[in-house]
Motif scaffolding. Structure first.
Motif, PDB file in Angstrom:
ATOM      1  N   GLY A 292       0.380  -1.157   0.465  1.00  0.00           N
ATOM      2  CA  GLY A 292      -0.085   0.210   0.061  1.00  0.00           C
ATOM      3  C   GLY A 292       0.639   1.773  -0.042  1.00  0.00           C
ATOM      4  N   CYS A 293       0.631   2.415   1.041  1.00  0.00           N
ATOM      5  CA  CYS A 293       1.594   3.392   1.292  1.00  0.00           C
ATOM      6  C   CYS A 293       3.151   2.974   1.209  1.00  0.00           C
ATOM      7  N   GLU A 294       3.023   1.696   1.584  1.00  0.00           N
ATOM      8  CA  GLU A 294       4.750   1.793   1.758  1.00  0.00           C
ATOM      9  C   GLU A 294       5.527   0.906   0.867  1.00  0.00           C
ATOM     10  N   SER A 295       3.979   0.964  -0.108  1.00  0.00           N
ATOM     11  CA  SER A 295       5.006   0.332  -1.690  1.00  0.00           C
ATOM     12  C   SER A 295       6.425   1.367  -2.010  1.00  0.00           C
ATOM     13  N   VAL A 296       7.293   0.869  -2.556  1.00  0.00           N
ATOM     14  CA  VAL A 296       8.272   1.418  -3.560  1.00  0.00           C
ATOM     15  C   VAL A 296       7.889   2.553  -4.746  1.00  0.00           C
ATOM     16  N   LYS A 297       7.583   3.302  -4.539  1.00  0.00           N
ATOM     17  CA  LYS A 297       7.024   4.131  -5.973  1.00  0.00           C
ATOM     18  C   LYS A 297       8.605   4.751  -6.289  1.00  0.00           C
ATOM     19  N   GLU A 298       8.581   5.377  -7.489  1.00  0.00           N
ATOM     20  CA  GLU A 298       9.131   6.217  -8.056  1.00  0.00           C
ATOM     21  C   GLU A 298       8.666   7.512  -9.034  1.00  0.00           C
ATOM     22  N   LEU A 299       9.215   8.074  -8.155  1.00  0.00           N
ATOM     23  CA  LEU A 299       8.867   9.692  -7.994  1.00  0.00           C
ATOM     24  C   LEU A 299       9.664  10.850  -8.293  1.00  0.00           C
ATOM     25  N   GLN A 300       9.183  11.914  -9.845  1.00  0.00           N
ATOM     26  CA  GLN A 300       9.976  12.946 -10.143  1.00  0.00           C
ATOM     27  C   GLN A 300       9.627  14.456  -9.394  1.00  0.00           C
ATOM     28  N   ILE A 301      10.209  14.799  -9.587  1.00  0.00           N
ATOM     29  CA  ILE A 301      10.138  15.304  -8.201  1.00  0.00           C
ATOM     30  C   ILE A 301      10.621  17.530  -8.990  1.00  0.00           C
ATOM     31  N   GLU A 302      10.162  18.647  -8.154  1.00  0.00           N
ATOM     32  CA  GLU A 302      10.729  19.599  -9.255  1.00  0.00           C
ATOM     33  C   GLU A 302      10.747  20.840  -7.737  1.00  0.00           C
ATOM     34  N   ASP A 303      12.441  21.105  -7.758  1.00  0.00           N
ATOM     35  CA  ASP A 303      11.919  21.978  -6.522  1.00  0.00           C
ATOM     36  C   ASP A 303      11.222  21.795  -4.608  1.00  0.00           C
ATOM     37  N   PHE A 304      11.829  20.635  -4.638  1.00  0.00           N
ATOM     38  CA  PHE A 304      11.156  19.851  -3.088  1.00  0.00           C
ATOM     39  C   PHE A 304      12.690  20.806  -1.649  1.00  0.00           C
ATOM     40  N   PRO A 305      11.820  21.323  -0.999  1.00  0.00           N
ATOM     41  CA  PRO A 305      12.492  22.451  -0.366  1.00  0.00           C
ATOM     42  C   PRO A 305      13.469  21.620   1.126  1.00  0.00           C
ATOM     43  N   LEU A 306      14.799  21.046   1.381  1.00  0.00           N
ATOM     44  CA  LEU A 306      15.683  20.291   2.380  1.00  0.00           C
ATOM     45  C   LEU A 306      16.663  20.935   3.155  1.00  0.00           C
ATOM     46  N   PHE A 307      17.293  20.290   3.559  1.00  0.00           N
ATOM     47  CA  PHE A 307      18.429  20.937   4.744  1.00  0.00           C
ATOM     48  C   PHE A 307      19.082  19.497   4.580  1.00  0.00           C
ATOM     49  N   VAL A 308      20.746  19.784   4.163  1.00  0.00           N
ATOM     50  CA  VAL A 308      22.032  18.998   4.637  1.00  0.00           C
ATOM     51  C   VAL A 308      21.289  18.653   5.804  1.00  0.00           C
ATOM     52  N   THR A 309      22.218  17.432   6.372  1.00  0.00           N
ATOM     53  CA  THR A 309      21.672  17.610   7.710  1.00  0.00           C
ATOM     54  C   THR A 309      22.982  16.386   8.241  1.00  0.00           C
ATOM     55  N   ILE A 310      23.839  15.657   7.515  1.00  0.00           N
ATOM     56  CA  ILE A 310      25.060  15.285   7.930  1.00  0.00           C
ATOM     57  C   ILE A 310      25.315  15.035   6.461  1.00  0.00           C
ATOM     58  N   ASP A 311      26.602  15.562   5.981  1.00  0.00           N
ATOM     59  CA  ASP A 311      27.097  15.660   5.145  1.00  0.00           C
ATOM     60  C   ASP A 311      28.127  14.830   4.378  1.00  0.00           C
ATOM     61  N   CYS A 312      28.929  14.606   3.757  1.00  0.00           N
ATOM     62  CA  CYS A 312      30.007  13.639   3.926  1.00  0.00           C
ATOM     63  C   CYS A 312      31.057  13.691   4.408  1.00  0.00           C
ATOM     64  N   ALA A 313      31.606  14.780   4.965  1.00  0.00           N
ATOM     65  CA  ALA A 313      32.679  14.738   5.944  1.00  0.00           C
ATOM     66  C   ALA A 313      32.520  14.824   7.628  1.00  0.00           C
ATOM     67  N   GLY A 314      30.604  13.988   7.405  1.00  0.00           N
ATOM     68  CA  GLY A 314      30.658  13.668   9.048  1.00  0.00           C
ATOM     69  C   GLY A 314      29.842  14.917   9.379  1.00  0.00           C
ATOM     70  N   GLY A 315      29.814  16.258   8.747  1.00  0.00           N
ATOM     71  CA  GLY A 315      28.833  17.463  10.004  1.00  0.00           C
ATOM     72  C   GLY A 315      27.903  17.254   9.638  1.00  0.00           C
ATOM     73  N   SER A 316      27.805  17.560  11.236  1.00  0.00           N
ATOM     74  CA  SER A 316      25.788  17.135  11.734  1.00  0.00           C
ATOM     75  C   SER A 316      24.944  17.796  12.508  1.00  0.00           C
ATOM     76  N   LEU A 317      24.297  18.454  11.677  1.00  0.00           N
ATOM     77  CA  LEU A 317      23.272  20.018  12.150  1.00  0.00           C
ATOM     78  C   LEU A 317      22.828  19.357  13.627  1.00  0.00           C
ATOM     79  N   PHE A 318      23.077  17.512  13.666  1.00  0.00           N
ATOM     80  CA  PHE A 318      22.702  16.901  15.413  1.00  0.00           C
ATOM     81  C   PHE A 318      23.808  16.842  16.326  1.00  0.00           C
ATOM     82  N   ALA A 319      24.861  17.005  15.737  1.00  0.00           N
ATOM     83  CA  ALA A 319      25.988  17.345  16.331  1.00  0.00           C
ATOM     84  C   ALA A 319      25.335  18.072  17.517  1.00  0.00           C
ATOM     85  N   ASP A 320      26.524  17.478  18.652  1.00  0.00           N
ATOM     86  CA  ASP A 320      26.594  18.766  19.976  1.00  0.00           C
ATOM     87  C   ASP A 320      27.337  19.931  20.014  1.00  0.00           C
TER      88      ASP A 320
END
Length: 176
Positions: free
Chosen positions: A148-176
């Motif tokens: 149902g709603c948890e099936s795997v879906k392919e979406l085409q998106i445009e300008d989805f607003p997101l935040f980089v929360t953990i980057d490839c260097a390990g930087g994290s918005l969750f870090a103390d």
């Protein structure tokens, strides 16, 4: 702060320059999958079968969209708590998944896999599923329709607003 426009096809390269706190407008192809779908994907991999979408270079959105209202491709599609996928994420990252989208912090093993593979973790705003749906241009169920709603879906998106929360260097918005 200016939002950075990124296409999913560029993420493998662009992930190297993105840093925790960056605001993105993401466009391109993403796949929805939650824990039930992740369990099945990993079972397929264990059997030597191909997964329902190419893992290499993929972006997976932890979401279970609601049915589409008349005339729209999707209903509300807010993020699911990402920690539910932590048991599966390192394996998929090691197979080439480049980006995950969800909400909440990740386990140390996931952060290590993000760093090891030059990937990125993005967060969507929880409780804003109707707003996120406005960024979806098309939806196609590609696997596990019985979920149902948890099936795997392919979406085409445009300008989805997101935040980089953990980057490839390990930087994290969750870090103390």
């Amino acid at each position: 702060m200016e939002r950075i426009r990124v296409h999913t096809s560029e993420l493998m390269e662009r992930a190297k320059t993105l840093r925790a706190g960056d605001q993105l407008l993401l466009s391109g192809t993403i796949y929805t999958a939650r824990d039930a779908a992740h369990k099945r994907i990993c079972a397929q991999l264990d059997r030597g079968e191909e997964p329902p979408f190419p893992i290499q270079g993929s972006t997976v959105y932890y979401a279970g969209p609601t049915p589409a209202p008349e005339g729209l491709p999707i209903g509300a599609c807010g993020p699911t708590t990402s920690s539910r996928m932590d048991v599966f994420a390192p394996r998929l990252l090691d197979l080439g998944m480049v980006c995950m989208i969800g909400k909440g912090n990740r386990a140390p093993a996931v952060v290590d896999a993000i760093r090891r593979n030059g990937a990125v973790y993005l967060c969507a705003i929880g409780g804003a599923g109707a707003l996120a749906a406005k960024c979806v241009r098309s939806l196609k169920v590609i696997a596990y329709e019985d979920l149902g709603c948890e099936s795997v879906k392919e979406l085409q998106i445009e300008d989805f607003p997101l935040f980089v929360t953990i980057d490839c260097a390990g930087g994290s918005l969750f870090a103390d």
